[in-house]
Design a protein around this motif. Structure first.
Motif, mmCIF file in Angstrom:
data_model
loop_
_atom_site.group_PDB
_atom_site.id
_atom_site.type_symbol
_atom_site.label_atom_id
_atom_site.label_comp_id
_atom_site.label_asym_id
_atom_site.label_seq_id
_atom_site.Cartn_x
_atom_site.Cartn_y
_atom_site.Cartn_z
ATOM 1 N N VAL A 56 -7.146 9.175 -22.930
ATOM 2 C CA VAL A 56 -7.732 7.833 -22.858
ATOM 3 C C VAL A 56 -7.511 7.269 -21.460
ATOM 4 O O VAL A 56 -6.410 7.335 -20.918
ATOM 5 N N GLY A 57 -8.566 6.750 -20.870
ATOM 6 C CA GLY A 57 -8.518 6.221 -19.512
ATOM 7 C C GLY A 57 -8.878 7.249 -18.462
ATOM 8 O O GLY A 57 -9.098 6.900 -17.309
ATOM 9 N N TRP A 59 -11.207 9.881 -16.441
ATOM 10 C CA TRP A 59 -12.612 9.804 -16.046
ATOM 11 C C TRP A 59 -12.950 10.947 -15.094
ATOM 12 O O TRP A 59 -12.064 11.527 -14.466
ATOM 13 N N VAL A 75 -16.053 8.346 -18.939
ATOM 14 C CA VAL A 75 -14.719 7.789 -19.157
ATOM 15 C C VAL A 75 -14.340 7.970 -20.624
ATOM 16 O O VAL A 75 -15.133 7.684 -21.511
ATOM 17 N N ARG A 76 -13.120 8.431 -20.871
ATOM 18 C CA ARG A 76 -12.602 8.485 -22.243
ATOM 19 C C ARG A 76 -12.054 7.108 -22.572
ATOM 20 O O ARG A 76 -11.141 6.614 -21.909
ATOM 21 N N THR A 77 -12.618 6.463 -23.596
ATOM 22 C CA THR A 77 -12.238 5.086 -23.923
ATOM 23 C C THR A 77 -11.368 4.956 -25.159
ATOM 24 O O THR A 77 -10.820 3.889 -25.410
ATOM 25 N N GLY A 78 -11.248 6.018 -25.948
ATOM 26 C CA GLY A 78 -10.439 5.912 -27.154
ATOM 27 C C GLY A 78 -10.164 7.256 -27.795
ATOM 28 O O GLY A 78 -10.745 8.276 -27.441
ATOM 29 N N LYS A 85 -17.554 6.522 -22.628
ATOM 30 C CA LYS A 85 -18.613 5.751 -21.987
ATOM 31 C C LYS A 85 -19.219 6.674 -20.937
ATOM 32 O O LYS A 85 -18.487 7.357 -20.206
ATOM 33 N N ASN A 107 -8.496 3.616 -10.575
ATOM 34 C CA ASN A 107 -8.534 4.066 -11.971
ATOM 35 C C ASN A 107 -8.707 2.930 -12.983
ATOM 36 O O ASN A 107 -8.438 3.117 -14.168
ATOM 37 N N ILE A 108 -9.152 1.751 -12.531
ATOM 38 C CA ILE A 108 -9.335 0.636 -13.470
ATOM 39 C C ILE A 108 -10.677 -0.069 -13.326
ATOM 40 O O ILE A 108 -11.082 -0.807 -14.206
ATOM 41 N N ILE A 122 -13.172 0.865 -18.367
ATOM 42 C CA ILE A 122 -13.171 1.229 -19.781
ATOM 43 C C ILE A 122 -14.342 0.619 -20.549
ATOM 44 O O ILE A 122 -14.920 1.245 -21.420
ATOM 45 N N SER A 123 -14.723 -0.604 -20.204
ATOM 46 C CA SER A 123 -15.758 -1.299 -20.985
ATOM 47 C C SER A 123 -17.104 -1.438 -20.289
ATOM 48 O O SER A 123 -18.118 -1.648 -20.938
#
Length: 152
Positions: A56-57, A59, A75-78, A85, A107-108, A122-123
């Motif tokens: 998670v997180g 990319w 990106v791995r979101t969960g 995503k 990374n954010i 992430i979103s």
């Protein structure tokens, strides 16, 4: 009673019709000059090149044939189940030009180098300059084979 029921029914039907028409309207999610190209990529997350997507997180950039005009950002979101995503790397708010390829920063966040537009990694939520989120694509993940398919 019958007349009241008819009037109420008419207003309910009118309200539902209005909501349905508005929900099906075409919302612009990118500028009109945004390039449209086929997206069809398969990633095996067992391969070392895609290892970041196992967390998670994590990319990666995807720059393969049929990955858009400037590539994709995945990106791995969960977890449980795995969610992702898939972003187009073209900036959604300005026409493609020099320095309009989206990049990950710290990374954010996702950043457009041309005007410093920012989105949450992430979103995809915009945080500055642009009100449009990055264009996203569909994905399908087979946990048993760790195969991630990206498509539009």
């Amino acid at each position: 009673m019958k007349k009241t029921f008819s009037i109420v029914s008419f207003f309910i039907l009118l309200t539902i019709s209005f909501l349905n028409i508005n929900s099906c309207s075409n919302r612009e999610d990118t500028v009109s000059c945004f390039p449209n190209s086929p997206i069809s990529v398969s990633l095996n997350l067992n391969f070392a090149a895609y290892n970041n997507l196992n967390f998670v997180g994590g990319w990666i950039y995807v720059d393969e044939q049929q990955a858009g005009t400037r590539g994709l950002l995945v990106v791995r979101t969960g977890d449980n189940p795995a969610t992702f995503k898939v972003y187009d790397r073209n900036a959604p708010h300005i026409c493609p030009d020099n320095n309009t390829t989206l990049e990950v920063k710290d990374n954010i966040s996702i950043v457009c180098p041309k005007d410093n537009a920012n989105w949450i990694l992430i979103s995809g939520q915009p945080t500055s300059v642009s009100s449009l989120p990055p264009k996203t694509y569909f994905w399908n993940y087979d946990a048993s084979t760790k195969n991630l398919s990206l498509y539009n």
